[in-house]
Design a protein around this motif. Structure first.
Motif, PDB file in Angstrom:
ATOM      1  N   GLN A  61      51.491  19.904  40.760  1.00  0.00           N
ATOM      2  CA  GLN A  61      51.146  20.869  41.681  1.00  0.00           C
ATOM      3  C   GLN A  61      50.572  20.409  42.833  1.00  0.00           C
ATOM      4  OE1 GLN A  61      48.633  23.605  39.633  1.00  0.00           O
ATOM      5  NE2 GLN A  61      50.258  24.547  38.277  1.00  0.00           N
ATOM      6  N   ASP A  62      50.768  21.072  44.042  1.00  0.00           N
ATOM      7  CA  ASP A  62      50.227  20.740  45.334  1.00  0.00           C
ATOM      8  C   ASP A  62      49.067  21.593  45.392  1.00  0.00           C
ATOM      9  OD1 ASP A  62      49.576  19.963  47.859  1.00  0.00           O
ATOM     10  OD2 ASP A  62      51.543  20.666  48.575  1.00  0.00           O
ATOM     11  N   ARG A  63      47.935  21.176  44.989  1.00  0.00           N
ATOM     12  CA  ARG A  63      46.739  22.145  45.020  1.00  0.00           C
ATOM     13  C   ARG A  63      46.405  22.524  46.304  1.00  0.00           C
ATOM     14  NH1 ARG A  63      44.802  22.871  39.834  1.00  0.00           N
ATOM     15  NH2 ARG A  63      45.263  20.964  38.450  1.00  0.00           N
ATOM     16  N   GLU A  64      46.329  21.829  47.377  1.00  0.00           N
ATOM     17  CA  GLU A  64      46.016  21.945  48.638  1.00  0.00           C
ATOM     18  C   GLU A  64      46.973  23.022  49.284  1.00  0.00           C
ATOM     19  OE1 GLU A  64      46.031  18.683  51.298  1.00  0.00           O
ATOM     20  OE2 GLU A  64      44.623  17.492  49.765  1.00  0.00           O
ATOM     21  N   ARG A  65      48.356  22.991  48.978  1.00  0.00           N
ATOM     22  CA  ARG A  65      49.215  23.902  49.568  1.00  0.00           C
ATOM     23  C   ARG A  65      48.768  25.448  48.735  1.00  0.00           C
ATOM     24  NH1 ARG A  65      55.586  24.616  48.069  1.00  0.00           N
ATOM     25  NH2 ARG A  65      55.768  26.644  49.230  1.00  0.00           N
ATOM     26  N   ILE A  66      48.711  25.296  47.521  1.00  0.00           N
ATOM     27  CA  ILE A  66      48.159  26.483  46.820  1.00  0.00           C
ATOM     28  C   ILE A  66      46.881  27.245  47.442  1.00  0.00           C
ATOM     29  CG2 ILE A  66      47.301  27.579  44.478  1.00  0.00           C
ATOM     30  CD1 ILE A  66      49.171  25.578  43.136  1.00  0.00           C
ATOM     31  N   ASP A  67      45.974  26.452  47.633  1.00  0.00           N
ATOM     32  CA  ASP A  67      44.725  26.725  48.480  1.00  0.00           C
ATOM     33  C   ASP A  67      44.973  27.465  49.763  1.00  0.00           C
ATOM     34  OD1 ASP A  67      43.025  26.241  46.517  1.00  0.00           O
ATOM     35  OD2 ASP A  67      42.529  24.331  47.145  1.00  0.00           O
ATOM     36  N   ARG A  68      45.757  26.942  50.468  1.00  0.00           N
ATOM     37  CA  ARG A  68      46.398  27.373  51.824  1.00  0.00           C
ATOM     38  C   ARG A  68      46.935  28.768  51.807  1.00  0.00           C
ATOM     39  NH1 ARG A  68      48.228  22.267  52.935  1.00  0.00           N
ATOM     40  NH2 ARG A  68      50.335  22.963  52.746  1.00  0.00           N
ATOM     41  N   GLU A  69      47.825  28.757  50.820  1.00  0.00           N
ATOM     42  CA  GLU A  69      48.567  30.254  50.569  1.00  0.00           C
ATOM     43  C   GLU A  69      47.627  31.292  49.986  1.00  0.00           C
ATOM     44  OE1 GLU A  69      51.807  29.241  47.983  1.00  0.00           O
ATOM     45  OE2 GLU A  69      52.871  28.322  49.586  1.00  0.00           O
ATOM     46  N   GLU A  70      46.878  30.890  49.067  1.00  0.00           N
ATOM     47  CA  GLU A  70      45.795  31.741  48.800  1.00  0.00           C
ATOM     48  C   GLU A  70      44.953  32.575  49.871  1.00  0.00           C
ATOM     49  OE1 GLU A  70      42.377  32.138  45.302  1.00  0.00           O
ATOM     50  OE2 GLU A  70      43.813  30.673  45.280  1.00  0.00           O
ATOM     51  N   GLN A  71      44.316  31.391  50.785  1.00  0.00           N
ATOM     52  CA  GLN A  71      43.695  31.906  51.899  1.00  0.00           C
ATOM     53  C   GLN A  71      44.424  32.781  52.795  1.00  0.00           C
ATOM     54  OE1 GLN A  71      42.233  28.496  54.257  1.00  0.00           O
ATOM     55  NE2 GLN A  71      40.581  29.628  55.313  1.00  0.00           N
ATOM     56  N   ALA A  72      45.695  32.440  52.976  1.00  0.00           N
ATOM     57  CA  ALA A  72      46.591  33.475  53.915  1.00  0.00           C
ATOM     58  C   ALA A  72      46.683  34.855  53.258  1.00  0.00           C
ATOM     59  CB  ALA A  72      47.843  32.622  54.231  1.00  0.00           C
ATOM     60  N   ALA A  73      46.878  34.620  52.161  1.00  0.00           N
ATOM     61  CA  ALA A  73      47.183  36.075  51.380  1.00  0.00           C
ATOM     62  C   ALA A  73      45.726  36.994  51.621  1.00  0.00           C
ATOM     63  CB  ALA A  73      47.350  35.959  50.019  1.00  0.00           C
ATOM     64  N   ILE A  75      43.737  36.547  53.914  1.00  0.00           N
ATOM     65  CA  ILE A  75      43.365  37.184  55.179  1.00  0.00           C
ATOM     66  C   ILE A  75      44.171  38.238  55.435  1.00  0.00           C
ATOM     67  CG2 ILE A  75      43.697  36.348  57.623  1.00  0.00           C
ATOM     68  CD1 ILE A  75      42.982  33.568  56.744  1.00  0.00           C
ATOM     69  N   LEU A  76      45.508  38.075  55.035  1.00  0.00           N
ATOM     70  CA  LEU A  76      46.379  39.328  55.255  1.00  0.00           C
ATOM     71  C   LEU A  76      45.882  40.589  54.452  1.00  0.00           C
ATOM     72  CD1 LEU A  76      49.142  40.510  56.108  1.00  0.00           C
ATOM     73  CD2 LEU A  76      49.813  39.646  53.847  1.00  0.00           C
ATOM     74  N   THR A  77      45.136  40.365  53.394  1.00  0.00           N
ATOM     75  CA  THR A  77      44.881  41.761  52.527  1.00  0.00           C
ATOM     76  C   THR A  77      43.834  42.041  53.253  1.00  0.00           C
ATOM     77  OG1 THR A  77      45.480  40.571  50.487  1.00  0.00           O
ATOM     78  CG2 THR A  77      43.769  42.330  50.446  1.00  0.00           C
ATOM     79  N   ARG A  78      42.701  41.267  53.899  1.00  0.00           N
ATOM     80  CA  ARG A  78      41.469  41.843  54.493  1.00  0.00           C
ATOM     81  C   ARG A  78      41.900  42.493  55.770  1.00  0.00           C
ATOM     82  NH1 ARG A  78      37.243  37.085  53.324  1.00  0.00           N
ATOM     83  NH2 ARG A  78      36.658  37.820  51.117  1.00  0.00           N
ATOM     84  N   LEU A  82      41.164  46.448  56.928  1.00  0.00           N
ATOM     85  CA  LEU A  82      40.581  46.771  58.117  1.00  0.00           C
ATOM     86  C   LEU A  82      41.475  47.753  58.982  1.00  0.00           C
ATOM     87  CD1 LEU A  82      39.041  43.401  59.290  1.00  0.00           C
ATOM     88  CD2 LEU A  82      37.678  45.494  58.782  1.00  0.00           C
ATOM     89  N   PHE A  83      42.674  47.554  58.781  1.00  0.00           N
ATOM     90  CA  PHE A  83      43.679  48.322  59.630  1.00  0.00           C
ATOM     91  C   PHE A  83      43.600  49.877  59.099  1.00  0.00           C
ATOM     92  CE2 PHE A  83      47.887  50.267  60.387  1.00  0.00           C
ATOM     93  CZ  PHE A  83      47.953  50.386  61.641  1.00  0.00           C
TER      94      PHE A  83
END
Length: 101
Positions: A61-73, A75-78, A82-83
Motif C-alpha cells: 500500500q502507498d500510505r502517503e497516497r492514501i493520506d493525500r486522497e483522504e485529505q482531499a476527500a 476538504i471536498l466534504t467540508r 459550507l456551500f
C-alpha cells in the motif's frame, strides 16, 4: 369483567388477603438423561476436503497516497457543507425578509 379475570382483580378494601398457594410436590419420575447413541463403525472418519492453495500476497500500500486522497476527500466534504450552509442561510434571510417587509 369476566370470571376469568376475577383472579387478577384487587381485593376489596379491608378484606383479608387470600391464603398463600400451597406448593406442589415434585414428580416422582426422575430424568434418566438422553438416550444412548450407537457408536460409529471402527475406522469411520468424516469426508475430507482437499486443502485450498495458500492465499496470494497482496500488493503493498502507498500510505502517503492514501493520506493525500483522504485529505482531499475531507476538504471536498467540508467545502460542500459550507456551500450548503451558505445556501440555507441565504434562503433563511429571504424568507425572513419576506415575512418582515
Amino acid at each position: 369483567m369476566s370470571d376469568e379475570d376475577a383472579y387478577w382483580r384487587r381485593p376489596a378494601e379491608g378484606a383479608e388477603p387470600p391464603p398463600p398457594a400451597t406448593p406442589t410436590a415434585p414428580s416422582s419420575v426422575s430424568y434418566s438423561g438422553p438416550p444412548r447413541s450407537t457408536p460409529p463403525p471402527h475406522g469411520w472418519r468424516p469426508p475430507t476436503v482437499e486443502n485450498p492453495i495458500p492465499p496470494r500476497k497482496l500488493p503493498g500500500q502507498d500510505r502517503e497516497r492514501i493520506d493525500r486522497e483522504e485529505q482531499a476527500a475531507t476538504i471536498l466534504t467540508r467545502g460542500m457543507a459550507l456551500f450548503a450552509g451558505a445556501v440555507l442561510l441565504v434562503l433563511l434571510f429571504i424568507l425572513c425578509g419576506r415575512a418582515l417587509f
